[in-house]
Design a protein around this motif. Structure first.
Motif, PDB file in Angstrom:
ATOM      1  N   ASN A  41       0.926  -1.321   0.013  1.00  0.00           N
ATOM      2  CA  ASN A  41      -0.144  -0.118  -0.104  1.00  0.00           C
ATOM      3  C   ASN A  41       0.860   1.041  -0.036  1.00  0.00           C
ATOM      4  OD1 ASN A  41      -2.655   1.304   0.076  1.00  0.00           O
ATOM      5  ND2 ASN A  41      -2.304   1.720   2.180  1.00  0.00           N
ATOM      6  N   GLU A 148      -7.680   1.201   1.556  1.00  0.00           N
ATOM      7  CA  GLU A 148      -6.669   1.070   2.389  1.00  0.00           C
ATOM      8  C   GLU A 148      -6.944   0.287   3.887  1.00  0.00           C
ATOM      9  OE1 GLU A 148      -5.415   5.130   3.966  1.00  0.00           O
ATOM     10  OE2 GLU A 148      -3.461   4.906   2.696  1.00  0.00           O
ATOM     11  N   PHE A 151      -5.527  -3.000   3.777  1.00  0.00           N
ATOM     12  CA  PHE A 151      -3.889  -3.107   3.858  1.00  0.00           C
ATOM     13  C   PHE A 151      -3.592  -3.038   5.380  1.00  0.00           C
ATOM     14  CE2 PHE A 151      -4.339  -1.952  -0.668  1.00  0.00           C
ATOM     15  CZ  PHE A 151      -3.864  -2.889  -1.224  1.00  0.00           C
TER      16      PHE A 151
END
Length: 199
Positions: A41, A148, A151
């Motif tokens: 990420n 996100e 991750f």
């Protein structure tokens, strides 16, 4: 002097047990290889435009990685099924995670189980590493665009693994936590699959 009688059901054909950490450590490492997807990420933003693209299809890499996660869930369940061999059962249950913490003597059939499981662990470590790398490559290439939070989920499992090593938890705790992490990684990989680009 009183002669100690032998209980045939317990002591017949027993052997020195193998080192349980020699099995648990590579299993934790396989989980770590998958959890390392967290890093893409951030590091994926530093990609070079002219790099070689992978020839492997993203769907196949994700499917195979999910299979690895399920295989690791099964491995940790097998550890838990045989605590005398793998999970610090007996007098060593509270010893910190380290090599040389052997449990009680085990029967010959348990040694065969250990060797079979070591073969499965070795295969899973190689496959988890390769499949995680291929999935990270697909993410870097933009073939998977997950939020996100996914991750961060991988990062959380990575931190849990680091805590096992840094805190030197007892073997039983390492196995229990590893089982929970494996289950969490199954869910995270399935979440990645939802964000694969079509075509």
């Amino acid at each position: 002097m009183t002669k100690i009688s032998k209980d045939e059901s317990d002591d017949t054909d027993t052997r020195m047990p193998p080192d349980p950490f020699a099995a648990v450590l590579p299993s934790l490492a396989a989980l770590g290889a998958i959890a390392s997807i967290a890093a893409i990420n951030w590091s994926g933003q530093e990609k070079v435009a002219m790099r070689t693209r992978t020839k492997r299809k993203t769907g196949a890499a994700l499917r195979d990685l999910e299979t690895c996660c399920l295989g690791l869930v099964e491995i940790f369940k097998r550890f838990q099924k045989h605590p005398r061999v793998f999970a610090g059962g007996g007098g060593q249950a509270s010893a910190p995670l380290k090599f040389g913490v052997h449990g009680q003597r085990i029967r010959a059939d348990a040694q065969r189980l250990y060797l079979q499981l070591m073969n499965d662990i070795a295969s899973m470590l190689v496959l988890a590493t390769q499949n995680a790398f291929d999935v990270m490559t697909a993410i870097e290439d933009g073939d998977v665009e997950a939020p996100e939070e996914v991750f961060f989920g991988f990062g959380e499992q990575q931190e849990r693994l680091n805590d096992i090593i840094q805190s030197r938890v007892p073997l039983r705790v390492a196995v229990e936590t590893g089982a929970q992490i494996a289950e969490s990684l199954v869910g995270l990989v399935r979440e990645l699959k939802k964000h694969q680009k079509s075509g």
